[in-house]
Design an enzyme around this catalytic site. Structure first.
Site, PDB file in Angstrom:
ATOM      1  N   GLY A 192      -6.960  -5.565  -6.467  1.00 49.33           N
ATOM      2  CA  GLY A 192      -7.761  -4.374  -6.751  1.00 49.33           C
ATOM      3  C   GLY A 192      -8.638  -4.518  -7.969  1.00 49.33           C
ATOM      4  O   GLY A 192      -9.513  -3.676  -8.225  1.00 49.33           O
ATOM      5  N   ARG A 233      -7.945  -5.754  -1.474  1.00 49.40           N
ATOM      6  CA  ARG A 233      -6.917  -6.764  -1.738  1.00 49.40           C
ATOM      7  C   ARG A 233      -7.374  -7.815  -2.750  1.00 49.40           C
ATOM      8  O   ARG A 233      -6.537  -8.517  -3.333  1.00 49.40           O
ATOM      9  CB  ARG A 233      -6.562  -7.448  -0.416  1.00 49.40           C
ATOM     10  CG  ARG A 233      -5.448  -8.480  -0.490  1.00 49.40           C
ATOM     11  CD  ARG A 233      -4.092  -7.864  -0.728  1.00 49.40           C
ATOM     12  NE  ARG A 233      -3.027  -8.846  -0.562  1.00 49.40           N
ATOM     13  CZ  ARG A 233      -1.745  -8.576  -0.697  1.00 49.40           C
ATOM     14  NH1 ARG A 233      -1.361  -7.355  -1.006  1.00 49.40           N
ATOM     15  NH2 ARG A 233      -0.837  -9.518  -0.530  1.00 49.40           N
ATOM     16  N   TYR A 234      -8.669  -7.945  -2.968  1.00 53.33           N
ATOM     17  CA  TYR A 234      -9.156  -8.998  -3.851  1.00 53.33           C
ATOM     18  C   TYR A 234      -8.632  -8.800  -5.272  1.00 53.33           C
ATOM     19  O   TYR A 234      -8.821  -7.747  -5.875  1.00 53.33           O
ATOM     20  CB  TYR A 234     -10.682  -9.029  -3.885  1.00 53.33           C
ATOM     21  CG  TYR A 234     -11.350  -9.459  -2.595  1.00 53.33           C
ATOM     22  CD1 TYR A 234     -10.632 -10.035  -1.553  1.00 53.33           C
ATOM     23  CD2 TYR A 234     -12.722  -9.285  -2.413  1.00 53.33           C
ATOM     24  CE1 TYR A 234     -11.242 -10.422  -0.376  1.00 53.33           C
ATOM     25  CE2 TYR A 234     -13.353  -9.678  -1.237  1.00 53.33           C
ATOM     26  CZ  TYR A 234     -12.605 -10.243  -0.227  1.00 53.33           C
ATOM     27  OH  TYR A 234     -13.229 -10.627   0.942  1.00 53.33           O
ATOM     28  N   THR A 235      -7.986  -9.842  -5.790  1.00 53.21           N
ATOM     29  CA  THR A 235      -7.390  -9.852  -7.134  1.00 53.21           C
ATOM     30  C   THR A 235      -6.618  -8.560  -7.423  1.00 53.21           C
ATOM     31  O   THR A 235      -6.721  -7.985  -8.490  1.00 53.21           O
ATOM     32  CB  THR A 235      -8.454 -10.107  -8.226  1.00 53.21           C
ATOM     33  OG1 THR A 235      -9.491  -9.123  -8.136  1.00 53.21           O
ATOM     34  CG2 THR A 235      -9.042 -11.497  -8.092  1.00 53.21           C
TER      35      THR A 235
END
Length: 339
Positions: free
Chosen positions: A61, A57-59
């Site tokens: 992908g 989920r970070y940025t």
């Protein structure tokens, strides 16, 4: 360089882990473009550290993609950790810890990371939607047996949830968790009462996040002093989003600022920074295998690594233990000083 076994496993991890949440230019929290992220990763690994922590989920992908490209030519010397749970689409089966979502999420992470395997695969949080923990643990065990995942972990689980997961794995003769990612710092010690002892009994090493209390433990913020507008807390307090404003106020409490002030006094005695003292305190706590730092710049990384090399004397650690006791009294699960 100091390495520790991760929980009840043979995987050796460095005392510092590199959190990649800020890597990328997509999303509200992104603040580190790929060239700077690559410099941070290169310096982190050159210092002898080996764990890089990201999530699908970070940025959006983008973080996984940056990490994958940065370590492509040295993959076998890097421990890559990533997570799954959060939404990856609009459908009801595009989130959670079901076999359907985890299988899809793992394949997507492998593609973005451009790798055949993930060293530590985390459940980002407990699934309250009704997915049986037996289904989750069986699915994760299948990932390990396939060679696509080597070790399993969870993030933000309660003590009871840890026990349920480990029992489910044991009943099925499957693979248990060996890592837990909890929030842990001088201003956030709630895990000490039940979660830390439970993790230790069940063989999970702690990979702690937010060791600087979202910046409160850098010493930048003072009681009765309005945060600078360009600071993190300044931006949150000025945000039109009620949740952001409330979060900042909950962090900038009299208690938290008093703890930061005492950490600053200890730092002055040692000739170092408040952040270094806060990092060293977390590093030395029982059950901690590695401390996750999330720098946005190379300078921040260098400061964080210096803190994790700091020798924090027992008597100074005891002072910090005392001032940072939870408001409802001393914790029951850990000794007063971890030194």
């Amino acid at each position: 360089m100091h390495y520790s076994p991760l929980g009840r496993s043979g995987l050796q991890v460095s005392r510092a882990s590199l959190g990649a949440m800020n890597f990328g230019t997509s999303g509200h929290v992104a603040s580190c473009d790929e060239p700077e992220a690559r410099r941070i990763i290169d310096a982190f690994l050159a210092a002898g550290n080996n764990v890089i922590d990201t999530a699908d989920r970070y940025t959006g992908g983008e973080s996984e993609g940056i990490v994958g490209r940065a370590v492509r030519d040295r993959r076998d010397s890097v421990v890559i950790a990533t997570k799954a749970f959060l939404p990856q689409g609009d459908g009801p089966n595009h989130r959670g810890l079901s076999r359907a979502h985890l299988t899809r999420a793992l394949e997507a992470s492998l593609r973005r990371l451009d790798t055949d395997y993930i060293d530590i695969y985390y459940c980002h949080q407990w699934d309250y939607s009704g997915t049986p923990i037996e289904e989750t643990m069986a699915t994760l065990d299948g990932f390990v047996r396939s060679g696509k995942v080597r070790y399993l972990g969870c993030s933000n689980f309660t003590a009871a949830q840890l026990v349920e997961a480990q029992w489910a794995a044991a009943r099925a003769g499957g693979t248990p968790f060996v890592a837990l990612q909890p929030q842990y710092s001088l201003i956030s010690r709630v895990i000490e009462a039940e979660i830390v002892p439970t993790a230790q009994r069940h063989g999970l090493g702690l990979m702690t996040w937010s060791p600087l209390g979202s910046g409160v433990l850098t010493g930048r913020y003072k009681e009765n002093v309005t945060p600078e507008p360009e600071s993190r807390m300044g931006r949150l307090l000025a945000s039109p989003a009620p949740q952001a404003n409330r979060w900042a106020r909950e962090l900038l409490t009299e208690r938290n600022l008093r703890i930061a002030e005492e950490a600053g006094k200890v730092a002055a005695e040692l000739g170092t920074t408040t952040a270094a003292v806060a990092l060293a305190w977390v590093r030395d706590r029982p059950g901690v295998s590695s401390v996750i730092v999330g720098p946005r710049t190379l300078e921040q990384l260098e400061q964080n690594l210096a803190g994790l090399d700091l020798d924090l004397p027992k008597e100074l650690a005891a002072r910090l233990d005392e001032v940072s006791q939870p408001e409802n009294g001393p914790v029951n699960g850990l000794p007063a000083s971890a030194a």
